[in-house]
Design a protein around this motif. Structure first.
Motif, PDB file in Angstrom:
ATOM      1  N   LEU A 188       1.372   5.627 -13.232  1.00 45.85           N
ATOM      2  CA  LEU A 188       2.285   5.632 -12.077  1.00 45.85           C
ATOM      3  C   LEU A 188       3.415   6.629 -12.335  1.00 45.85           C
ATOM      4  N   THR A 189       3.932   7.213 -11.240  1.00 49.10           N
ATOM      5  CA  THR A 189       5.054   8.158 -11.387  1.00 49.10           C
ATOM      6  C   THR A 189       6.207   7.710 -10.480  1.00 49.10           C
ATOM      7  N   ALA A 190       7.408   8.182 -10.792  1.00 54.07           N
ATOM      8  CA  ALA A 190       8.605   7.742 -10.057  1.00 54.07           C
ATOM      9  C   ALA A 190       8.460   8.034  -8.564  1.00 54.07           C
ATOM     10  N   ALA A 191       8.888   7.070  -7.742  1.00 49.16           N
ATOM     11  CA  ALA A 191       8.813   7.272  -6.288  1.00 49.16           C
ATOM     12  C   ALA A 191       9.924   8.221  -5.833  1.00 49.16           C
TER      13      ALA A 191
ATOM     14  N   LEU B  11       0.838  -1.213   0.000  1.00 47.65           N
ATOM     15  CA  LEU B  11       0.000   0.000   0.000  1.00 47.65           C
ATOM     16  C   LEU B  11       0.872   1.262   0.000  1.00 47.65           C
ATOM     17  N   ARG B  12       1.872   1.290   0.855  1.00 43.31           N
ATOM     18  CA  ARG B  12       2.741   2.478   0.939  1.00 43.31           C
ATOM     19  C   ARG B  12       3.547   2.663  -0.351  1.00 43.31           C
ATOM     20  N   ALA B  13       3.984   1.549  -0.952  1.00 41.11           N
ATOM     21  CA  ALA B  13       4.749   1.657  -2.204  1.00 41.11           C
ATOM     22  C   ALA B  13       3.878   2.264  -3.300  1.00 41.11           C
ATOM     23  N   LEU B  14       2.629   1.837  -3.371  1.00 41.67           N
ATOM     24  CA  LEU B  14       1.738   2.394  -4.400  1.00 41.67           C
ATOM     25  C   LEU B  14       1.500   3.875  -4.155  1.00 41.67           C
ATOM     26  N   GLN B  15       1.364   4.246  -2.882  1.00 39.16           N
ATOM     27  CA  GLN B  15       1.199   5.679  -2.577  1.00 39.16           C
ATOM     28  C   GLN B  15       2.428   6.455  -3.040  1.00 39.16           C
ATOM     29  N   ALA B  16       3.611   5.866  -2.809  1.00 43.47           N
ATOM     30  CA  ALA B  16       4.851   6.539  -3.228  1.00 43.47           C
ATOM     31  C   ALA B  16       4.914   6.659  -4.756  1.00 43.47           C
ATOM     32  N   LEU B  17       4.205   5.766  -5.455  1.00 43.24           N
ATOM     33  CA  LEU B  17       4.184   5.804  -6.929  1.00 43.24           C
ATOM     34  C   LEU B  17       3.038   6.682  -7.440  1.00 43.24           C
ATOM     35  N   GLY B  18       2.395   7.374  -6.518  1.00 45.29           N
ATOM     36  CA  GLY B  18       1.398   8.377  -6.915  1.00 45.29           C
ATOM     37  C   GLY B  18      -0.057   7.961  -6.796  1.00 45.29           C
TER      38      GLY B  18
END
Ligand code: S3P
Length: 442
Positions: free
Chosen positions: A88-91, A60-67
């Protein structure tokens, strides 16, 4: 991980009876996928029964970091606002997958064809696990991926021009299959993955639920690149792999029966049911409903009663269908009459710990005669186990398996380094106690 959390332990008093009804938390494999697929879908995805364990929270947190915008109106309800296949955008920072092998491997497939670069890292256990099994087929598709001696960190240079492949998996692995299929969604042409034996098919089912056309030809799954995912609702069933601990607990100590509610019984996951039945277990599966929408997962209430178990030679074909259940299966075998033999289970050596070695060590500590084999374990059951101290090696399933052993032990069992139980089974202690296990954190 801090020194003090590493020191978290369980103490299990010997004996006890289990009874009643319980519902274990949501399925880990399905929760990971519902978040990821929701993130790359068009429109909203509503998830109910989500597993709020550390592994899925890392996804979940990784997806948030990807926008991706993700809301959690309740701990088990998640709303994902999908960005579409190219959104998706760069973390900008390394994505920390924690203890979650599924997260790291599926993200490799998802991120390899993006227009930006990504780095994937994890905890001590994950940083030791093999990633070339995923990097190899992705490179054949044109991905640019670097590992460190085959292990994380995984450095991905985005390659938006990937091409389809026809890939025969060297081992039955749902994670590798899923990563290749996810990359295949963005590749030119039809990607085909052939398995040496069936592994869990949640990806194929859920892609179908998100509107993707998934083709099956015997042992081969194929998808055409360039398809879109459309947001949907996902009802996550209770995790069979978490229910497994209580299935074995019930075989040991449910004089009056124990019922596990709303458990996912996808046949690519329920090898343990067959294994316990071969051992003589009294287990009844009452189908609740099958989500009849395309891609739905079958769900059942499972009732288990105490019975005398006998040792078995585990049929090779059941190994991938019970891959996460071997720790607790070996506990069942430890008190079964006669000998038990598992072969063809080399994969157990590269899970969250080397599960063959960790189980052999723990069983020896409890006085069970066993022999560690390259690709399996032999052991001789005895009616009652001894007590002692168990090293979980930071592996959630090793810790929970030995907690169940307390029901058939003659003296207390102490289990070390249990913090990672929260990766797959938040609330294990409370649920185990409510069922009748005499367990506390020490
Ligand atoms: C999983 C696949 C299995 C399993 C893991 C979850 C998944 O791993 O052990 O806990 O969700 O796809 P492998 O693909 O390595 O067998």
């Amino acid at each position: 991980m801090t020194g003090s959390s590493r020191g978290a332990r369980y103490r299990v008093e010997p004996g006890g009876e289990v009874a009643g009804e319980l519902t274990v938390p949501g399925d880990k494999s399905i929760s990971h996928r519902s978040l990821m697929f929701g993130g790359i879908a068009e429109g909203e995805t509503e998830i109910s029964g989500f597993l709020a364990g550390e592994d899925c929270l890392a996804t979940l947190r990784a997806l948030q970091a990807l926008g991706v915008r993700i809301e959690r109106p309740e701990p088990q309800r998640v709303r994902v606002s999908g960005l579409g296949m190219e959104g998706l955008t760069a973390a900008g920072v390394p994505l920390d997958m924690g203890n979650a092998g599924t997260a790291m491997r599926l993200f490799m497939g998802l991120l390899a064809p993006q227009a930006f670069d990504s780095t994937l890292i994890g905890d001590e256990s994950l940083m030791r696990r093999p990633m070339e099994r995923v990097a190899t087929p992705l490179r054949l598709m044109g991905a640019n991926i670097r590992t460190q001696d085959g292990r994380p960190p995984v450095q991905i240079q985005g390659s938006p021009q990937m091409r389809a492949i026809d890939y025969a998996l060297p081992v039955a692995s749902a994670q590798v299959k899923s990563a290749v299929l996810l990359a295949g969604l963005r590749a030119f042409g039809r990607t085909r993955v052939t398995e040496p034996a069936p592994s869990r098919d949640h990806t194929e089912r859920m892609l179908t639920a998100f509107g993707v056309e998934v083709l099956r030809e015997g042992a081969t799954v194929a998808i055409e690149g360039g398809q879109r995912l459309i947001g949907t609702s996902v009802a996550v069933p209770a995790d069979f792999s978490s229910a497994a601990f209580f299935l074995v607990a019930g075989c040991f100590a449910a004089e009056r029966g124990l019922v596990l509610r709303n458990v996912g019984v996808n046949p690519t996951r329920t090898g343990l049911l067959e294994m316990l039945r071969l051992m003589g277990a009294d287990i009844r599966v009452h189908p609740v409903r099958h989500d009849v929408r395309p891609g739905g997962e079958p769900i059942a209430d499972i009732e288990v009663r105490k019975s005398r178990l006998k040792g078995i030679r585990v049929p090779d074909a059941l190994v991938p269908l019970a891959i996460d259940e071997f720790p607790v299966f070996f506990i069942a075998a430890a008190v079964a009459e006669g000998e038990t033999l598992v072969r063809g289970a080399l994969e157990l050596r590269v899970k969250e710990s080397d599960r063959l070695a960790a189980m052999a060590q723990g069983l020896t500590a409890l006085g069970v005669e066993n022999q560690l084999l390259d690709d399996g374990l032999w052991l001789r059951g005895s009616t009652r186990l001894g007590g002692g101290t168990i090293e979980s090696h930071g592996d959630h399933r090793i810790a929970m398996a030995f907690a169940v052993a307390g029901l058939v032990a003659g003296s207390p069992i102490e289990i070390r380094d249990v913090t990672n139980v929260a990766t797959s089974f938040p609330g294990f202690l409370q649920i185990a106690r409510s069922a009748g296990l005499q367990i506390e954190s020490a």
